[in-house]
Structures are given as structure tokens and as C-alpha cells.
Design an enzyme around this catalytic site. Structure first.
Site, PDB file in Angstrom:
ATOM      1  CG  HIS A   6      -0.494   0.354   2.482  1.00 21.84           C
ATOM      2  ND1 HIS A   6       0.180  -0.531   3.278  1.00 21.84           N
ATOM      3  CD2 HIS A   6      -0.521   1.516   3.175  1.00 21.84           C
ATOM      4  CE1 HIS A   6       0.537   0.063   4.394  1.00 21.84           C
ATOM      5  NE2 HIS A   6       0.124   1.310   4.359  1.00 21.84           N
ATOM      6  CE  LYS A  62       1.663   5.023   3.265  1.00 18.57           C
ATOM      7  NZ  LYS A  62       0.645   5.429   4.208  1.00 18.57           N
ATOM      8  CG  ASP A  69       4.762  -5.327   9.678  1.00 13.01           C
ATOM      9  OD1 ASP A  69       3.807  -5.866   9.093  1.00 13.01           O
ATOM     10  OD2 ASP A  69       4.679  -4.227  10.269  1.00 13.01           O
ATOM     11  CG  HIS A  78       5.529  -0.851   3.689  1.00 12.07           C
ATOM     12  ND1 HIS A  78       4.733  -1.346   2.695  1.00 12.07           N
ATOM     13  CD2 HIS A  78       4.856  -1.111   4.842  1.00 12.07           C
ATOM     14  CE1 HIS A  78       3.628  -1.878   3.225  1.00 12.07           C
ATOM     15  NE2 HIS A  78       3.694  -1.746   4.525  1.00 12.07           N
TER      16      HIS A  78
HETATM   17  C1  BG6 Z   1       1.523  -2.193   7.372  1.00 11.88           C
HETATM   18  C2  BG6 Z   1       2.230  -2.853   8.507  1.00 11.88           C
HETATM   19  O1  BG6 Z   1       1.837  -2.815   6.162  1.00 11.88           O
HETATM   20  O2  BG6 Z   1       1.898  -0.822   7.320  1.00 11.88           O
HETATM   21  C3  BG6 Z   1       1.942  -2.148   9.812  1.00 11.88           C
HETATM   22  O3  BG6 Z   1       1.826  -4.214   8.587  1.00 11.88           O
HETATM   23  C4  BG6 Z   1       2.243  -0.686   9.705  1.00 11.88           C
HETATM   24  O4  BG6 Z   1       2.671  -2.734  10.883  1.00 11.88           O
HETATM   25  C5  BG6 Z   1       1.573  -0.087   8.485  1.00 11.88           C
HETATM   26  O5  BG6 Z   1       1.781  -0.044  10.890  1.00 11.88           O
HETATM   27  C6  BG6 Z   1       2.016   1.347   8.271  1.00 11.88           C
HETATM   28  O6  BG6 Z   1       1.244   1.913   7.253  1.00 11.88           O
HETATM   29  P1  BG6 Z   1       0.944   3.478   7.220  1.00 11.88           P
HETATM   30  O7  BG6 Z   1       0.182   3.652   5.955  1.00 11.88           O
HETATM   31  O8  BG6 Z   1       0.165   3.802   8.450  1.00 11.88           O
HETATM   32  O9  BG6 Z   1       2.283   4.146   7.214  1.00 11.88           O
END
Ligand code: BG6
Length: 483
Positions: free
Chosen positions: A178, A182, A235, A240
Site C-alpha cells: 500500500h 500513497k 513487516d 515498504h
Molecule cells: C503495514 C504494517 O503494512 O503498514 C503495519 O503491517 C504498519 O505494521 C503499516 O503499521 C504502516 O502503514 P501506514 O500507511 O500507516 O504508514
């Protein structure tokens, strides 16, 4: 303002795990926003599929509550919501057996796009994929969307890829990260490749180092069972942070199209140097006063799982030779802030005397919150008193710069789901990318396991463990403040 929203083609979106947390928090509220903006056509349908024995109206009621609770961006208008909810249907399906599949197959329209969202545990991906095939639903019009975690190491990721590609072509598989949805993450590409002025400086000749920070204030409460088996490396870093690193470091793709972009990202991951043990710091948050420790939140008093990681790494190619990339991410830190900082080299020579050459230009891209960019530059301090220099940020907070347009920023999920319907894979991870990312992270995790590494404790609300500070101080550099 003229609407630039282009409606997508009619679709049936089937959400396996349709009553789950992700569906309630992200998928349905996101779809409702796209509906309100006019992007989701009135003949599109969303079909929840899960084990629970619910009727269509029960499901619509459940999602009405979810949208009212989790759609934080706007005031829910009931009239709109009623029309949206009328597009929802529900089927009770046993993804490991035969129950419900004939009902599902009968419901799905063959003359429109069929998107199957696997919002379930990865252990069920194979069951669902093979049943879709058995029921004649794995057609060329079908596409599947899978959530992270995509495996927990290289071997399991390869197995997952094999299971999915037995029924679907790679161009039908949408692996969601995801972060790529963004708005500011996409902006990284716009900034790098839509402006002439950065590219000539974007290399080892001018850049001293790069810092990528994803700091969170949330802990793992409520997700302890999953998280305790993952840790920050699996994670956050493997997916990410790795994606952010790729977008910063990749060569310009020839076109903004899925394979051109993903080919370049893959080259970056494959060029990452193996990480030395002393270039990684693991941390775990510790209790302070009334605040829970990680072990309390994870309900595992003997847990050695990391809730924080800092890494120094290098990319072994011509552009980045000798430029350290410092990555860090952690939970229960002092502030929520995701930032990429490009720190330029010192001046080769200062004409203003010794004291003035110390500050370096920094291009800081703030991903969240307060999306924007600042460029720290040196100017003359106004007024008399000689040539005194000061350093000021040229500030481009996107909300200020874009005014009314900034409100259009869609949530990551809504953007990505619409891309699935449009058939655009640019912001999704390709199978080989995911495998390459695991190939780089596996040895780091294995080394911890082999030596029973104990994470360094850090206080809830701090900037992370002391050792993470030492990791960068040793090189005569400093982390940017998390604020
Ligand atoms: C998720 C993780 O993929 O991304 C979480 O599993 C994390 O642990 C989250 O908190 C963070 O996403 P964002 O969009 O809040 O930065």
C-alpha cells in the site's frame, strides 16, 4: 473545479475475507470514496465472500457501520451511502471446501471485469486460486489481488508465486504494497523524472548519503499474534522501505509503464550489497511508566521479535558507488513521520571562510503526515554585520502549494483498487521483485536467528535504541530528527 475523474469500466469485485478487518477499515470505505467521486460506475458490484452465514442485507448493514466508522475523510452522506450499498452482495463460501462456490459462480457476470481480492491469510491463496479455476472463474478477464505478507522468506514467496501462477498469468496478479499507492510516494517519481534540475545531481558525485525513515507511534497491540512472528524486518523493511529505496535509487525507466518501472526497481534490489551484521540494529520497545512494553502488547513475555530496525546498506552500481543508504523504521517512537532525506555533499571550497561550509543541502521528502518537500539552502542572513550565512528550508508543503487540489489525495487503497480495475500494474510488485527482496533480507534474519540475537531495548516515545544512533555516528553523520 473541473472534475478529472474518469469512470472505470463496469466490474465485479469479489472480496474473499469480505467481513474481515481490511475490508471494513480500508477496502469498503475506499470504494465508497471512489463511488462518491464518480469513478465507480453504477453497474459495478462488490461481492463479499466469507464463511459467515449472512444475507445480502446483513452484509450491507455491516458495511454501512464500517464505512460510518472508518471513512474518516468525509462526512458520510446517507443518500449516497444507500445507493452505494445497493451495489453490494454477499455469498457465504467455504474456501477450503465446495460450499457456496456454485452460488458465487452463478452471481459473477462474465461480460465485465472480474477482480478477486484475496483478503485472507496467505495459507488460503492456493485453495482459492485452484477453486476459481475449477469453477471456471479463472478467465482471461479475471485478475487477483493479494495482500502482504507475501511469504516470510524466499522459499515461501517462491511457493506462493508458483501456486498463483499455476492458475493465473503474471499480468493478472496484483501484489499490493500500500506504500506504492500513497500519493507522495508516487510523487517521488514525479519529482525525480518530471524535473530537470535533480537528475544531474542524483548520483554519488553529489550525494553524501540518503536516509529513509518510517517512524510510527502505534504499537502492535491487537496484532501481536501476527507481528510477533514477523517483526519489523518482514513487516516493513522487506516491502515498504525496500519500495521507497527503489523509487529513490532506480534509473529513469524509458516509460511510465508497469514493466519498464518494475524492471528498474528489480535492478536496484539485485544491486543491494549484502548487509554486514554490524550495519544492522534491532530494537524492541520497552515499558515506561504507564506505557506497555512490546512484550506486553504482543502477549509474549519472552519475545525477541524486533519492533525497530536500522540498517546501513549500499547499492553496488555506478550511480551509487560509495553512497550509504541508512534505513530505519520502528513502532512506538516519539512521532509519526515518514521521510526520505537526500543529503548532498559538502561544498568543495567555501569562499566565505571556515565556519560557513559546514551545512549541507538536504532535500527532504515528507511522505506523511504533512506531505511535502523542503530543500535546505544557505543564504545570507539579512541585515548588517558582514557576510553571515544562515540555512533555511525552501518549503513546499503540498497542501499549501496545491490549495484546493490537495484535498483530492485518495487513500492508498482506493487508488490501488481502481488501478486493478483499470488493469494498470505499475504500482504493484512483480513476482521477481518480491523474491529478490526476500533474497536480500533472508540472510539478515537468518544471522539473527543463528546467533539468538537479542533486540536492544528502547523507551516508548523515544527516537529508537542508542545503538541505532551509533550506527550512523560512527560514519560522522547524524539521523535527522524524528518530529
Ligand atoms: C503495514 C504494517 O503494512 O503498514 C503495519 O503491517 C504498519 O505494521 C503499516 O503499521 C504502516 O502503514 P501506514 O500507511 O500507516 O504508514
Amino acid at each position: 473545479m473541473v472534475s478529472r475523474v474518469i469512470p472505470v469500466d463496469p466490474f465485479d469485485l469479489i472480496i474473499f475475507g469480505g467481513t474481515g478487518d481490511l475490508a471494513r477499515r480500508k477496502i469498503l470505505p475506499g470504494l465508497f470514496r471512489r463511488f462518491c467521486s464518480g469513478q465507480m460506475p453504477l453497474n459495478a458490484r462488490i461481492i463479499g465472500a466469507a464463511r459467515a452465514d449472512l444475507g445480502k442485507v446483513d452484509y450491507q448493514d455491516m458495511m454501512r457501520n464500517a464505512i460510518s466508522e472508518f471513512d474518516t475523510n468525509r462526512n458520510v452522506e446517507n443518500a449516497q451511502l444507500d445507493i452505494f450499498l445497493a451495489q453490494l452482495d454477499y455469498v457465504s463460501v467455504d474456501v477450503r471446501g465446495d460450499d457456496g462456490w456454485s452460488d458465487l459462480a452463478a452471481l459473477i457476470r462474465k461480460d465485465c471485469i472480474n477482480a478477486y481480492y484475496f483478503s485472507v491469510s496467505p495459507g488460503l491463496f492456493g485453495d482459492i486460486a485452484s477453486r476459481l479455476n475449477a469453477w471456471g472463474l479463472a478467465t482471461p478477464k479475471a485478475r487477483i489481488v493479494v495482500e502482504k505478507p507475501f511469504g516470510r522468506d524466499l522459499e515461501s514467496a517462491k511457493n506462493l508465486n508458483a501456486v498463483l501462477s499455476a492458475q493465473f498469468q503474471e499480468n493478472q496478479i496484483y501484489r499490493i504494497d500500500h506504500y506504492l499507492g500513497k500519493e507522495t510516494v508516487q510523487n517521488l517519481m514525479a519529482v525525480r523524472f518530471g524535473n530537470l534540475l535533480f537528475e544531474p545531481l542524483w548520483n554519488a558525485q553529489y550525494i553524501d548519503h540518503i536516509q529513509i525513515t518510517v517512524a510510527e507511534t502505534v504499537g502492535v497491540g491487537g496484532r501481536g499474534t501476527y507481528y510477533d512472528k514477523s517483526g519489523a524486518m518482514r513487516d516493513m523493511v522487506q516491502n515498504h522501505l525496500m519500495q521507497l529505496l527503489c523509487l529513490i535509487a532506480m534509473e529513469p525507466p524509458s516509460h511510465f509503464d508497469p514493466d519498464a518501472v518494475r524492471d528498474e526497481k528489480l535492478k536496484v534490489i539485485r544491486s543491494l550489497a549484502p548487509v554486514e551484521a554490524y550495519h544492522v540494529v534491532r530494537g524492541q520497545y520497552d515499558a515506561t511508566l504507564a506505557k506497555n512494553s512490546y512484550r506486553d502488547d504482543a502477549e509474549n513475555p519472552r519475545s525477541f521479535t524486533e519492533s525497530y530496525v536500522a540498517i546501513k546498506t549500499h547499492i553496488e552500481n555506478w550511480r551509487w558507488s560509495g553512497v550509504p543508504f541508512y534505513l530505519r523504521t520502528g513502532k512506538k517512537l516519539k512521532a509519526r513521520s515518514s521521510e526520505i532525506a537526500i543529503v548532498f555533499k559538502k561544498l568543495p571550497h567555501s569562499i566565505f571562510g571556515k565556519s560557513s561550509d559546514e551545512k549541507q543541502n538536504v532535500l527532504a521528502i515528507q511522505l506523511q503526515p504533512n506531505e511535502g518537500m523542503t530543500l535546505d539552502v544557505t543564504i545570507k542572513e539579512p541585515g548588517p554585520g558582514g557576510m553571515r550565512l544562515i540555512h533555511v528550508p525552501l518549503d513546499m508543503t503540498f497542501a499549501d502549494a496545491l490549495g484546493e487540489h490537495s484535498e483530492e489525495s485518495p487513500d492508498a487503497y482506493e487508488r490501488l483498487i481502481m488501478d486493478v480495475i483499470r488493469g494498470d500494474q505499475t504500482l504493484f510488485m512483480r513476482g521477481d521483485e518480491v523474491e529478490a527482496a526476500w533474497k536480500w533480507t533472508d540472510p539478515i534474519i537468518k544471522a539473527w536467528e543463528t546467533r539468538n540475537d537479542v533486540p536492544k531495548l528502547y523507551d516508548v516515545g523515544s527516537a529508537g535504541p542508542e545503538d541505532a544512533m551509533a550506527l550512523i555516528h560512527r560514519d560522522g553523520r547524524r539521523w535527522r530528527e524524528v518530529k
